[in-house]
Structures are given as C-alpha cells and as structure tokens.
Design a protein around this motif. Structure first.
Motif, short mmCIF file in Angstrom:
data_model
loop_
_atom_site.label_atom_id
_atom_site.label_comp_id
_atom_site.label_asym_id
_atom_site.label_seq_id
_atom_site.Cartn_x
_atom_site.Cartn_y
_atom_site.Cartn_z
N LEU A 118 -97.32 75.25 104.44
CA LEU A 118 -98.08 76.15 105.32
C LEU A 118 -97.84 75.78 106.79
CD1 LEU A 118 -101.46 76.46 103.37
CD2 LEU A 118 -99.67 78.20 103.64
N ALA A 119 -97.77 74.45 107.07
CA ALA A 119 -97.55 74.02 108.45
C ALA A 119 -96.15 74.40 108.93
CB ALA A 119 -97.77 72.52 108.57
N VAL A 120 -95.15 74.29 108.05
CA VAL A 120 -93.79 74.69 108.43
C VAL A 120 -93.77 76.19 108.73
CG1 VAL A 120 -91.44 75.01 107.57
CG2 VAL A 120 -92.60 72.81 107.22
N LEU A 121 -94.40 76.96 107.87
CA LEU A 121 -94.45 78.42 108.09
C LEU A 121 -95.09 78.71 109.46
CD1 LEU A 121 -94.06 81.30 106.95
CD2 LEU A 121 -96.36 81.12 105.98
N PHE A 122 -96.21 78.05 109.74
CA PHE A 122 -96.88 78.26 111.02
C PHE A 122 -95.96 77.88 112.18
CE2 PHE A 122 -98.96 76.08 114.56
CZ PHE A 122 -99.53 77.19 115.16
N ASN A 123 -95.34 76.71 112.10
CA ASN A 123 -94.51 76.24 113.22
C ASN A 123 -93.30 77.13 113.47
OD1 ASN A 123 -95.83 74.03 114.44
ND2 ASN A 123 -95.40 72.78 112.63
N VAL A 124 -92.70 77.65 112.39
CA VAL A 124 -91.56 78.56 112.55
C VAL A 124 -92.03 79.84 113.25
CG1 VAL A 124 -89.96 80.04 111.27
CG2 VAL A 124 -90.21 77.62 110.63
N CYS A 125 -93.15 80.39 112.77
CA CYS A 125 -93.66 81.64 113.37
C CYS A 125 -94.06 81.40 114.84
CB CYS A 125 -94.88 82.15 112.60
SG CYS A 125 -94.48 82.71 110.95
N ASN A 126 -94.75 80.30 115.08
CA ASN A 126 -95.28 80.04 116.43
C ASN A 126 -94.17 79.79 117.45
OD1 ASN A 126 -97.50 79.67 118.18
ND2 ASN A 126 -97.22 77.45 118.03
N ALA A 127 -93.18 78.99 117.07
CA ALA A 127 -92.08 78.71 118.00
C ALA A 127 -91.29 79.99 118.27
CB ALA A 127 -91.16 77.63 117.44
N THR A 128 -91.10 80.81 117.22
CA THR A 128 -90.38 82.08 117.39
C THR A 128 -91.14 83.01 118.33
OG1 THR A 128 -89.53 81.87 115.14
CG2 THR A 128 -89.40 84.06 116.14
N LEU A 129 -92.44 83.15 118.05
CA LEU A 129 -93.28 84.05 118.85
C LEU A 129 -93.23 83.66 120.33
CD1 LEU A 129 -95.31 86.31 117.96
CD2 LEU A 129 -97.10 84.61 118.23
N ASN A 130 -93.35 82.37 120.60
CA ASN A 130 -93.41 81.91 121.99
C ASN A 130 -92.06 81.93 122.67
OD1 ASN A 130 -96.16 80.78 123.07
ND2 ASN A 130 -96.13 80.45 120.86
N ALA A 131 -91.04 81.36 122.02
CA ALA A 131 -89.75 81.22 122.70
C ALA A 131 -89.03 82.56 122.85
CB ALA A 131 -88.87 80.23 121.94
N ARG A 132 -89.14 83.43 121.85
CA ARG A 132 -88.45 84.72 121.98
C ARG A 132 -89.07 85.53 123.11
NH1 ARG A 132 -83.79 85.26 121.29
NH2 ARG A 132 -83.80 87.47 120.74
N TRP A 133 -90.41 85.46 123.24
CA TRP A 133 -91.06 86.21 124.32
C TRP A 133 -90.66 85.65 125.68
CZ3 TRP A 133 -94.36 86.05 128.48
CH2 TRP A 133 -95.01 87.24 128.83
N LEU A 134 -90.69 84.32 125.81
CA LEU A 134 -90.42 83.71 127.12
C LEU A 134 -88.97 83.88 127.56
CD1 LEU A 134 -92.40 80.34 126.94
CD2 LEU A 134 -92.85 82.31 128.42
N TYR A 135 -88.04 83.78 126.60
CA TYR A 135 -86.63 83.69 127.00
C TYR A 135 -85.81 84.94 126.72
CZ TYR A 135 -88.02 78.97 127.83
OH TYR A 135 -88.69 77.88 128.32
N THR A 136 -86.44 85.95 126.06
CA THR A 136 -85.67 87.17 125.79
C THR A 136 -86.50 88.45 125.88
OG1 THR A 136 -84.20 85.93 124.32
CG2 THR A 136 -84.18 88.33 124.08
N LEU A 137 -87.65 88.50 125.18
CA LEU A 137 -88.32 89.78 124.99
C LEU A 137 -89.36 90.12 126.06
CD1 LEU A 137 -88.85 89.46 121.12
CD2 LEU A 137 -87.01 90.67 122.32
#
Ligand code: NDP
Length: 259
Positions: A118-137
């Motif tokens: 569950l923690a891996v799932l959260f960390n994958v989603c959270n890093a994606t959500l944050n980094a994609r918004w900041l650096y691309t979207l």
C-alpha cells in the motif's frame, strides 16, 4: 511534454482518486490502527524485516520524482524554483528511504507485506502527481516565482517542519540504547506539548511545500498525510496514556493545547 495524449485527464483522475482514498483511510484508521511499529499484530499476512521494508516502500518516491524531473520541460526543471522544489523533495525522501531506516534502534518489528504494498502504491502515485505537475503539466514556475511571498513562506515552513520532524525522531531513536527494545516516555523539544511532534513536523513541512509550489498535487499530499497521521497520533497518544500512569497530563496528541 505530456507522456500520452490524455495525461492531464489522467492526472485529474489520480488527484481525485487520492483525495477519495485519503477520506477512506482517515475514517478507517480511526477504527483500525495501521499494523506497523507498536501497533503491529498478527493476522496481516506475511511480513518482511522492517529495515528492508522501509527502504523498499520509500525508495520509489525520490527515484520517481528525480526521473520525472529529468524528463520534464527544461525551462521548468532548470529554473531556480524548480531546482529548489527538487531539493526539498529529495532532502526529505533520500533521508526517509536510505538513512532513516538505519537510524532506528532495537525492536523494529517486521513489516506486513500488505503495508509495504500500500505504501509503494501511495508513493508511486504521490511522486507522479507532484513531479508531473511541477515539471510538465502545471503552470511554469520560472525565476519570477521567487518574487512571490508565498514561495518564501512555504520554503520557511518546510524548513521548520523538517527540523521539527528530524529533532522529534532523533529524540525517539535515543530513547533506546543500541540493542535495547521497548518503549519509554520521550521528553524535550515539542514533546513538552504533544505526543507526536514527528508527525506535526511532517505535516508542517508538506504544508510548506504546498504553499511554496502552489500545486494541487502537493495539497493532495497534505490531505493524505493528515488522513494518516491524525488518527495515528491519536492512537499513539492513547497508547502512551494507557501504558504510562505518569504520562504528562498536559500533553496533547498532535496540536499543542488543541488535540
Ligand atoms: P513512530 O513514532 O511510531 O516510530 C519512529 C521510531 O521511533 C521507530 O523506530 C519506533 O520504534 C521508535 N519509537 C517510537 N516511540 C518510541 C518510544 N516511546 N520509545 C522508544 N522508541 C520509540 O513513527 P512512524 O514509524 O509512524 O513514522 C516514522 C516517520 O515517518 C515519522 O517521521 C513520520 O512523520 C513519517 N511518516 C509519514 C507519513 C506520511 O503520510 N507522510 C506516514 C507515516 C509516517 P518501533 O518501530 O519499535 O515502534
């Protein structure tokens, strides 16, 4: 550029999915405490050593964030704010994944594989959500963002929260001599006021990150962290009170004088 044509729609779905999951976690954790550390109990399936578990569950966050920074738009990732956001994230998560697990002492009950998953799932989603918004979207945060007071307020909040979290965890680690197990009452710093200043520091730090970035993804992270840490602080606080008759009565769970 987006990784696929509908990435913004997918990002929105991920955002709302995390908000709904946070609500479910918040309600659930008031009735069922997460089975790790002092609240570990049988019946949660296979387990693995806690140190390995911490590394595996936290490592995806700094690695994915750095990957999405590396493939992001050059004008965002090489801007001063873009580099500072990267520094804040990596400072916290490189420590959390690769240093924190080795600072813990004694006991370290095994971790259920379910918690890890569950923690891996959260960390994958959270890093994606944050980094994609900041650096691309999301909107570009170029050097002009440095003139925004909220950027500096957020950076200052992050620094204070990070320091509080570090100090509070340091106090906990030093309660046990090397090889010792068991629990004691922590004293010093913000332990004068609350049972879980490590959680308070964590929440202040990520609130600072959200203020500094102005990113909805970062606010989703704050909501998610609060959904986890508020019920956990309540559980820890009650546990201390039940276990130690001399537990300082004026201490609250998470927020001085309030909760
Ligand atoms: P805990 O406070 O439960 O434990 C931290 C470490 O200190 C563990 O090694 C624990 O040992 C030890 N410890 C705790 N209390 C005592 C005591 N009274 N006497 C002796 N040793 C003690 O923290 P968590 O494991 O829940 O969290 C660790 C870090 O991760 C925190 O900084 C927290 O803020 C962060 N975190 C962030 C989340 C988020 O959503 N952003 C979610 C969860 C955690 P043992 O393992 O044996 O109990």
């Amino acid at each position: 550029m987006p990784l696929f044509p509908d990435e913004i729609a997918a990002w929105n779905m991920l955002f709302w999915g995390m908000m709904v999951a946070a609500l479910v976690a918040f309600v659930t954790l008031f009735f069922i405490s997460a089975p790790h550390g002092r609240t570990l109990r049988k019946g949660w399936g296979p387990t693995l050593p806690a140190t390995l578990g911490w590394i595996l569950m936290e490592a995806p966050s700094p690695l994915l964030f750095a990957l999405f920074w590396a493939v992001g738009d050059p004008e965002r990732r090489f801007s001063a704010p873009g580099l500072i956001f990267l520094g804040m994230w990596e400072l916290h998560y490189l420590h959390r994944a690769f240093i924190f697990p080795f600072r813990r002492r004694g006991g370290q009950p095994d971790m259920p594989v379910l918690v890890l998953a569950l923690a891996v799932l959260f960390n994958v989603c959270n890093a994606t959500l944050n980094a994609r918004w900041l650096y691309t979207l999301g909107p570009v945060r170029d050097a002009s963002w440095l003139h925004e007071p909220r950027f500096w307020v957020g950076v200052a909040l992050f620094a204070v929260g990070f320091a509080v979290n570090q100090h509070a965890d340091h106090v906990l680690f030093n309660l046990r001599k090397p090889g010792e197990t068991g629990y004691k009452i922590p004293y010093g710093g913000l332990y004068r006021f609350v049972s879980c200043p490590n959680y308070l520091g964590e929440l202040v730090a990520w609130t600072g990150f959200a203020v500094a970035t102005g990113s909805p993804g970062a606010w989703a992270f704050v909501v998610w962290s609060a959904a986890n840490l508020v019920p956990r602080a309540r559980t820890h606080h009650r546990w201390y009170r039940e276990r130690f008759p001399d537990y300082p009565p004026e201490r609250r769970a998470l927020l001085p004088l309030i909760f």
